[in-house]
Design a protein around this motif. Structure first.
Motif, PDB file in Angstrom:
ATOM      1  N   TYR A  83       0.847  -1.190   0.000  1.00 46.81           N
ATOM      2  CA  TYR A  83       0.000   0.000   0.000  1.00 46.81           C
ATOM      3  C   TYR A  83       0.885   1.243   0.000  1.00 46.81           C
ATOM      4  N   PRO A  84       0.660   2.148  -0.964  1.00 47.01           N
ATOM      5  CA  PRO A  84       1.518   3.338  -1.044  1.00 47.01           C
ATOM      6  C   PRO A  84       1.224   4.330   0.091  1.00 47.01           C
ATOM      7  N   TYR A  86       0.162   7.994   1.365  1.00 52.81           N
ATOM      8  CA  TYR A  86      -0.748   9.018   0.848  1.00 52.81           C
ATOM      9  C   TYR A  86       0.063  10.152   0.228  1.00 52.81           C
ATOM     10  N   TYR A  90       2.486   6.388  -7.282  1.00 52.86           N
ATOM     11  CA  TYR A  90       2.884   4.983  -7.203  1.00 52.86           C
ATOM     12  C   TYR A  90       2.722   4.246  -8.536  1.00 52.86           C
ATOM     13  N   TYR A 105      -1.398   9.101  -8.466  1.00 53.15           N
ATOM     14  CA  TYR A 105      -1.061   9.328  -7.061  1.00 53.15           C
ATOM     15  C   TYR A 105      -2.031   8.570  -6.168  1.00 53.15           C
ATOM     16  N   TRP A 106      -1.539   8.123  -5.040  1.00 54.14           N
ATOM     17  CA  TRP A 106      -2.380   7.475  -4.037  1.00 54.14           C
ATOM     18  C   TRP A 106      -2.924   8.582  -3.156  1.00 54.14           C
ATOM     19  N   CYS A 118      -5.734  10.395  -9.558  1.00 57.61           N
ATOM     20  CA  CYS A 118      -5.760  10.059  -8.128  1.00 57.61           C
ATOM     21  C   CYS A 118      -6.435   8.723  -7.914  1.00 57.61           C
ATOM     22  N   ASN A 119      -5.724   7.808  -7.279  1.00 59.57           N
ATOM     23  CA  ASN A 119      -6.288   6.505  -6.920  1.00 59.57           C
ATOM     24  C   ASN A 119      -6.923   6.669  -5.542  1.00 59.57           C
ATOM     25  N   PRO A 121      -8.061   6.275  -2.001  1.00 58.03           N
ATOM     26  CA  PRO A 121      -7.591   5.356  -0.953  1.00 58.03           C
ATOM     27  C   PRO A 121      -8.665   4.409  -0.436  1.00 58.03           C
ATOM     28  N   PRO A 125      -5.243  -0.467  -4.603  1.00 63.26           N
ATOM     29  CA  PRO A 125      -4.168  -0.103  -5.541  1.00 63.26           C
ATOM     30  C   PRO A 125      -4.166  -1.084  -6.715  1.00 63.26           C
ATOM     31  N   THR A 132     -10.131  -0.893  -8.399  1.00 61.33           N
ATOM     32  CA  THR A 132      -9.138   0.198  -8.377  1.00 61.33           C
ATOM     33  C   THR A 132      -9.788   1.395  -9.039  1.00 61.33           C
ATOM     34  N   THR A 158       3.663  -0.049 -12.168  1.00 62.99           N
ATOM     35  CA  THR A 158       4.047   0.320 -10.798  1.00 62.99           C
ATOM     36  C   THR A 158       5.455  -0.184 -10.548  1.00 62.99           C
TER      37      THR A 158
END
Lengths: 224, 287
Positions: A83-84, A86, A90, A105-106, A118-119, A121, A125, A132, A158
């Motif tokens: 898990y990246p 915040y 990633y 971005y996470w 933006c992924n 949260p 991921p 996802t 990734t």
């Protein structure tokens, strides 16, 4: 006797014409300017630079990373998905067919949306089981999202693997509707953005749902 | 012709001419920048990027020395400043050849392979290391790693990233459109100028068009210059930062100066036009 023309009028006219033409050019240049900005951001990403405390949000550390999109080593169908943090970039999302190439971005928020996709949260991921969800601005990174059709291929790169998805369906939903953003039993990728609007805020969201076709992890899963 | 109608027609033609002149300038400038590789190579030369790229490459090898256990002197033997210069130029040339579907970048890595092989062999001899599969694998990895680092350093304009994101093909499309666009804009400007000439007060209206298009070019570029927008741009490493920001600054500066020049010429022509008109009106009044 003929009336003399006012000099003030003749001096004001060039200024009025300048203002009018400037307004026309500004309107026409909005899209090219956004495209140029996007290109500069995508083409020249910082490498592992931390931008501490962005304005307005305390404690948000944005980390841009260099993701290898040309990995040619051995890959595995199973692996671990870390898990990246915040605010960390990633992944990179790519669709060769219509030139989508977006740093992911996470996290979520205006600072991150300025820099890429933006992924969320609350979703998973890339490479993990489930849904996802990645969103981005329609006037920059996801400008061509509406051109995706069923069967189009997308790849998420990734540091831990690359994952290939295929568009299953295009979707449309109201801005407050969370139906497509929820957890899922299936391994899918949901991409969405605002509907294009010339003026004002878009009330609708458009996007695609993609099925996971291939998982290629760079390290083998450790079996306990 | 009715004076008012004449003024309206001239105003409309002037607006068109302003837009055409601004578009023509941008097209001509874009043509200079992207039709051949000369502009990009000139910028690389002007910003001392050849040396910056070489120094940056050596720094990368030096920084990774602890990890790879390969002394930086080995990499210095493998890469020279001349090598960097010739490969940067070649990379840019190949980028442009790519628009025509030709050109594949070929790197000369013979010195790299020789230098690393000699180091490994010396190491093996000194430390009595057997040249087994692990040795060969380690040597191949070191060579591949050095080559990959050098390839990245040579691509100072990040053409590979621009290619994969579709930016480079957009530039290619623009290159194809520019010649026709140039011709069309020049023709349009000529036609509008002739129409204005047939109507009254040529100096005033052409001056207005020049003034307006000059302002359109100079005001945004002045804002970019004095707000320090380009300097706020975060770029991957020092070499690319230097090259990109200085190139953007040079382009911005050139457009600003050209815009100011056009606006100045426009103001002079407007003044001449007003003076001519006042003389004519005075003559008509005295009659």
């Amino acid at each position: 006797m003929k009336k003399k023309t006012s000099v003030v009028g003749w001096i004001a006219l060039p200024i009025l014409i300048t203002v009018f033409c400037s307004a026309v050019i500004c309107l026409c240049a909005i899209r090219p300017a956004e495209k140029v900005q996007t290109y500069l951001k995508v083409g020249f990403m910082d490498n592992n630079t931390v931008i501490p405390k962005s304005d307005g949000i305390e404690g948000l550390t944005i980390v841009k990373t260099d993701i290898d999109t040309e990995y040619s080593g051995k890959t595995y169908s199973e692996g671990e998905v870390p898990y990246p943090e915040y605010g960390t970039q990633y992944a990179v999302l790519e669709c060769e067919k219509n030139g989508i190439f977006v740093p992911v971005y996470w996290g979520i928020g205006s600072e991150l949306l300025e820099l890429g996709g933006c992924n969320t949260p609350s979703s998973m991921p890339a490479g993990a089981d489930g849904n996802t969800v990645i969103s981005a601005h329609v006037n920059t990174f996801f400008h061509d999202l509406d051109e995706l059709k069923k069967g189009d291929k997308l790849t998420v790169y990734t540091d831990y693997g690359r994952f290939t998805y295929s568009v299953r369906e295009t979707i449309e939903f109201a801005s407050g509707d969370k139906t497509y953003l929820r957890k899922s039993e299936d391994n899918i990728l949901t991409l969405y953005t605002c509907e294009k609007e010339l003026l004002g805020e878009a009330k609708k969201r458009i996007g695609v749902i993609c099925d996971l076709e291939k998982k290629e992890f760079y390290k083998e899963a450790e079996h306990e | 012709m009715n004076k008012r109608l004449n003024t309206v027609i001239c105003t409309v033609l002037t607006i068109l001419l302003t837009l055409v002149l601004a578009a023509l300038y941008i097209t001509l400038y874009a043509d200079r920048c992207i039709s051949t590789e000369d502009f990009m190579k000139q910028q690389v030369q002007a910003t001392d990027t050849y040396n910056n790229a070489y120094d940056s490459l050596m720094k990368k090898f030096s920084d990774s020395c602890g990890e790879t256990s390969i002394p930086v002197e080995v990499d210095e033997k493998a890469f020279s400043r001349d090598w960097m210069k010739s490969h940067i130029d070649k990379r840019i040339s190949v980028g442009f050849a790519d628009f025509d579907g030709e050109g594949e970048m070929e790197y000369d890595f013979t010195a790299v392979e020789k230098s690393l092989t000699e180091y490994f062999e010396e190491y093996a001899r000194t430390n009595h290391v057997i040249k087994d599969e692990t040795y060969e694998k380690r040597l191949a990895e070191s060579i591949a790693n050095a080559e990959k680092t050098a390839v990245s350093a040579v691509d100072v304009y990040h053409l590979e990233t621009m290619k994969s994101s579709g930016i480079w093909s957009d530039i290619g499309t623009a290159r194809n459109i520019i010649p026709r666009l140039k011709t069309a804009l020049i023709a349009a400007a000529a036609v509008i100028a002739v129409l204005i000439l047939l109507l009254k007060n040529f100096f005033y209206w052409i001056g207005t068009a020049l003034f307006a298009s000059g302002c359109i070019l100079s005001v945004p570029t002045a804002i970019v210059k004095f707000s320090g927008y380009i300097m706020r741009f975060a770029v991957k490493d020092h070499t690319a930062y230097n090259l990109v920001t200085k190139t953007l600054t040079a382009v911005n500066g050139n457009v600003l100066i050209s815009g100011l020049g056009m606006a100045a010429v426009g103001i002079i022509m407007i003044i001449i036009g007003i003076i001519i008109r006042r003389h004519k009106e005075k003559g008509e009044t005295e009659q």
